[in-house]
Design a protein around this motif. Structure first.
Motif, PDB file in Angstrom:
ATOM      1  N   LEU A 295       0.827  -1.209   0.000  1.00  0.00           N
ATOM      2  CA  LEU A 295       0.000   0.000   0.000  1.00  0.00           C
ATOM      3  C   LEU A 295       0.862   1.260   0.000  1.00  0.00           C
ATOM      4  N   VAL A 296       1.974   1.218   0.768  1.00  0.00           N
ATOM      5  CA  VAL A 296       2.860   2.390   0.819  1.00  0.00           C
ATOM      6  C   VAL A 296       3.425   2.694  -0.564  1.00  0.00           C
ATOM      7  N   PHE A 297       4.004   1.692  -1.209  1.00  0.00           N
ATOM      8  CA  PHE A 297       4.625   1.924  -2.520  1.00  0.00           C
ATOM      9  C   PHE A 297       3.583   2.223  -3.599  1.00  0.00           C
ATOM     10  N   ASN A 298       2.385   1.681  -3.434  1.00  0.00           N
ATOM     11  CA  ASN A 298       1.328   1.977  -4.392  1.00  0.00           C
ATOM     12  C   ASN A 298       0.959   3.462  -4.366  1.00  0.00           C
ATOM     13  N   ALA A 299       1.138   4.107  -3.216  1.00  0.00           N
ATOM     14  CA  ALA A 299       0.863   5.546  -3.105  1.00  0.00           C
ATOM     15  C   ALA A 299       2.109   6.384  -3.364  1.00  0.00           C
ATOM     16  N   LEU A 303       3.193   9.476  -6.577  1.00  0.00           N
ATOM     17  CA  LEU A 303       3.309  10.834  -6.032  1.00  0.00           C
ATOM     18  C   LEU A 303       4.724  11.388  -6.138  1.00  0.00           C
ATOM     19  N   SER A 304       5.733  10.511  -6.048  1.00  0.00           N
ATOM     20  CA  SER A 304       7.120  10.985  -6.077  1.00  0.00           C
ATOM     21  C   SER A 304       7.632  11.197  -7.493  1.00  0.00           C
ATOM     22  N   GLY A 305       7.038  10.544  -8.463  1.00  0.00           N
ATOM     23  CA  GLY A 305       7.451  10.709  -9.854  1.00  0.00           C
ATOM     24  C   GLY A 305       8.789  10.078 -10.178  1.00  0.00           C
ATOM     25  N   ILE A 306       9.216   9.070  -9.453  1.00  0.00           N
ATOM     26  CA  ILE A 306      10.511   8.426  -9.706  1.00  0.00           C
ATOM     27  C   ILE A 306      10.384   7.461 -10.871  1.00  0.00           C
ATOM     28  N   ASN A 307      11.538   7.121 -11.454  1.00  0.00           N
ATOM     29  CA  ASN A 307      11.536   6.194 -12.584  1.00  0.00           C
ATOM     30  C   ASN A 307      11.483   4.750 -12.089  1.00  0.00           C
ATOM     31  N   THR A 308      11.403   3.846 -13.035  1.00  0.00           N
ATOM     32  CA  THR A 308      11.239   2.423 -12.700  1.00  0.00           C
ATOM     33  C   THR A 308      12.435   1.872 -11.948  1.00  0.00           C
ATOM     34  N   THR A 309      13.638   2.284 -12.309  1.00  0.00           N
ATOM     35  CA  THR A 309      14.840   1.753 -11.664  1.00  0.00           C
ATOM     36  C   THR A 309      14.877   2.126 -10.190  1.00  0.00           C
ATOM     37  N   VAL A 310      14.633   3.390  -9.887  1.00  0.00           N
ATOM     38  CA  VAL A 310      14.664   3.835  -8.484  1.00  0.00           C
ATOM     39  C   VAL A 310      13.565   3.158  -7.680  1.00  0.00           C
ATOM     40  N   SER A 311      12.366   3.053  -8.247  1.00  0.00           N
ATOM     41  CA  SER A 311      11.268   2.386  -7.528  1.00  0.00           C
ATOM     42  C   SER A 311      11.589   0.923  -7.263  1.00  0.00           C
ATOM     43  N   ALA A 312      12.222   0.239  -8.234  1.00  0.00           N
ATOM     44  CA  ALA A 312      12.593  -1.169  -8.048  1.00  0.00           C
ATOM     45  C   ALA A 312      13.628  -1.313  -6.938  1.00  0.00           C
ATOM     46  N   THR A 444       6.891  10.419   4.240  1.00  0.00           N
ATOM     47  CA  THR A 444       8.353  10.376   4.282  1.00  0.00           C
ATOM     48  C   THR A 444       8.918   9.720   3.031  1.00  0.00           C
ATOM     49  N   GLY A 445       8.213   8.697   2.518  1.00  0.00           N
ATOM     50  CA  GLY A 445       8.676   8.050   1.289  1.00  0.00           C
ATOM     51  C   GLY A 445       8.642   8.990   0.107  1.00  0.00           C
ATOM     52  N   VAL A 446       7.575   9.771   0.011  1.00  0.00           N
ATOM     53  CA  VAL A 446       7.490  10.745  -1.088  1.00  0.00           C
ATOM     54  C   VAL A 446       8.590  11.793  -0.960  1.00  0.00           C
ATOM     55  N   ALA A 447       8.809  12.317   0.275  1.00  0.00           N
ATOM     56  CA  ALA A 447       9.845  13.340   0.479  1.00  0.00           C
ATOM     57  C   ALA A 447      11.236  12.799   0.172  1.00  0.00           C
ATOM     58  N   LEU A 448      11.463  11.521   0.514  1.00  0.00           N
ATOM     59  CA  LEU A 448      12.785  10.935   0.294  1.00  0.00           C
ATOM     60  C   LEU A 448      13.027  10.632  -1.191  1.00  0.00           C
ATOM     61  N   LEU A 449      12.054   9.993  -1.827  1.00  0.00           N
ATOM     62  CA  LEU A 449      12.248   9.551  -3.206  1.00  0.00           C
ATOM     63  C   LEU A 449      12.199  10.710  -4.199  1.00  0.00           C
ATOM     64  N   LYS A 450      11.620  11.836  -3.811  1.00  0.00           N
ATOM     65  CA  LYS A 450      11.642  12.997  -4.705  1.00  0.00           C
ATOM     66  C   LYS A 450      13.068  13.484  -4.945  1.00  0.00           C
ATOM     67  N   LEU A 451      13.960  13.202  -3.994  1.00  0.00           N
ATOM     68  CA  LEU A 451      15.356  13.599  -4.178  1.00  0.00           C
ATOM     69  C   LEU A 451      16.018  12.862  -5.349  1.00  0.00           C
ATOM     70  N   PHE A 452      15.439  11.676  -5.697  1.00  0.00           N
ATOM     71  CA  PHE A 452      16.022  10.871  -6.778  1.00  0.00           C
ATOM     72  C   PHE A 452      15.201  10.971  -8.063  1.00  0.00           C
ATOM     73  N   ALA A 453      14.167  11.836  -8.038  1.00  0.00           N
ATOM     74  CA  ALA A 453      13.289  11.935  -9.218  1.00  0.00           C
ATOM     75  C   ALA A 453      14.033  12.622 -10.349  1.00  0.00           C
TER      76      ALA A 453
END
Length: 453
Positions: A295-299, A303-312, A444-453
């Motif tokens: 559920l966390v990653f599904n949201a 929202l973070s707009g990261i690419n497939t590699t970073v999400s994986a 927190t996940g959105v705030a963190l992963l936006k740094l890698f977007a």
């Protein structure tokens, strides 16, 4: 500690002395109040008797050992009524002498009384009061003493004897079982027989409770007890697939082994050996955390707009600390050299994960803070930095090798939603906190992963 120190007895091959020492120590280490001490005492008693029967008193735990010369005579089991005591109106010994007066009861009546006491306590108490009153009024002092000993011996041979009943009989007849030494009324060997009968009653009761749980317990309890009582030589694979079954099996086996070691030989030995080793199996914790992080990653990912590699990479990192890490450690148990290399690799990877996780969140909080350092947003970011510092401090483990601590920090953080619900005993409001935890991890996940977007 040697067996003689446990019994508080000098090395001897006299079985009577060993039994009396055991009876004295049994009052200090009762099975109900000190099961560990009782187990140690029982093992020392059995070993001392074995050595006495083998005509040796060697104690390998002592720095010195005595070996007594062999005895030609063979020790016979000590009867409940000893030499020199009165039984059925006559003195037991080489020379029988007539009694002062006929006994006021027969041996059959005394065993019937013991049976009534154990099976119908109130009726037995009434019968005992009547018989004891007649003995104490009409019988000699020798007959009164014999009545106490014979009744205690009859109770020691009555299956189902309970401690409550024995204490009540002792109080009514003045045996003084709560005193340090009451051997002048009930000899040590009869005391020992009474305690053994009490222990047998407790063990049988525990076994009957297992049988009742097997019939009327929950489905999981019934399955666990049937596995423990089965005679199968192989452990079925499906027990790994039922969440919570292995945990319940281990709890049942540990409880029985600790409180009732006499029951352990009756249990399924292949199952016990299987439980003694770490095994991978489904659990409610694993299922809950899998759904939670899905559920966390599904949201977070949209929202973070990261690419497939970073999400994986993010998904694999969470899965590694929740599942893959433990599975690899189990698989490498037989290869210690590989374990060292894996621990070193995990240590380096975990340091990087901590730096990215906490460092990234600290950086995101600082960047979001206004340049002036004032206002509501600044206050929120300062609180966020404080909370992050507290989380890191609470997640840092103690008492394990340093090389494992960074990895344990990340495992604790990712498993914290379940631990929070467990801490709240899975009450209804723990669900609310789990939802709040879900929202926090999404933010927190959105705030963190936006740094890698």
């Amino acid at each position: 500690m040697s067996i003689w120190q446990t019994l508080e007895l000098s090395p001897t091959r006299d079985e009577g002395e060993i039994r009396r020492a055991y009876a004295r120590q049994l009052k200090k280490h009762r099975p109900d109040s000190d099961p560990a001490g009782y187990q140690q005492l029982r093992e020392a008693f059995d070993e001392a008797k074995r050595r006495a029967q083998a005509d040796i008193i060697v104690d390998h735990e002592d720095s010195t050992a005595d070996i007594l010369p062999p005895i030609q005579e063979k020790h016979e089991p000590e009867p409940l009524i000893q030499q020199g005591e009165v039984a059925n109106g006559f003195t037991v010994g080489e020379t029988a002498v007539p009694p002062e007066a006929d006994l006021l009861y027969s041996e059959k009546e005394l065993h019937k009384l013991a049976y009534q006491l154990v099976n119908t306590e109130m009726t037995g108490i009434i019968m005992m009061n009547r018989l004891s009153e007649s003995v104490f009024k009409a019988g000699s002092l020798q007959q009164q003493q014999l009545f106490h000993r014979q009744l205690a011996a009859a109770l020691a041979e009555s299956p189902g004897l309970t401690e409550g009943l024995l204490e009540r009989v002792s109080g009514l007849l003045g045996w003084g079982m709560d005193e340090y030494d009451y051997s002048h009324i009930i000899p040590y060997h009869i005391q020992e027989a009474l305690h053994e009968q009490l222990r047998e009653t407790e063990v049988n009761r525990a076994w009957k409770e297992m049988e009742a749980e097997e019939k009327h317990g929950t489905m999981l309890n019934r399955a666990a007890i049937r596995l423990l009582k089965s005679d199968s030589e192989k452990v079925p694979f499906w027990i790994r697939l039922i969440p919570g079954l292995l945990t319940l099996l281990a709890q049942q086996a540990n409880r029985l082994g600790y409180y009732f070691p006499e029951i352990v030989p009756r249990l399924n030995q292949p199952v016990l050996r299987f439980l003694s080793q770490p095994r991978a199996a489904l659990s409610w914790q694993g299922i809950f955390l899998l759904v939670f992080w899905a559920l966390v990653f599904n949201a977070v990912i949209p929202l973070s707009g990261i690419n497939t590699t970073v999400s994986a990479i993010a998904v694999l990192t969470v899965m590694f600390y929740l599942y893959i890490n433990d599975a690899v450690m189990l698989g490498l148990q037989s290869r210690p050299q590989w374990v060292k290399w894996f621990l070193f690799t995990e240590f380096i990877f975990s340091l990087m994960a901590i730096q990215l996780f906490f460092g990234g969140l600290f950086f995101a909080a600082i960047v979001t803070m206004p340049p002036s350092g004032h206002g509501g947003i600044a206050l929120v970011m300062l609180l966020a930095i404080l909370v992050l510092s507290m989380v890191f401090w609470a997640a840092w483990p103690q008492g394990i090798p340093f090389i494992r601590r960074p990895g344990r920090v990340m495992s604790r953080i990712f498993a914290s939603p379940w631990k929070l619900m467990e801490w709240m005993d899975f009450s209804w409001f723990s669900v609310i906190w789990a939802l709040l935890c879900l929202a926090v991890f999404v933010l927190t996940g959105v705030a963190l992963l936006k740094l890698f977007a």
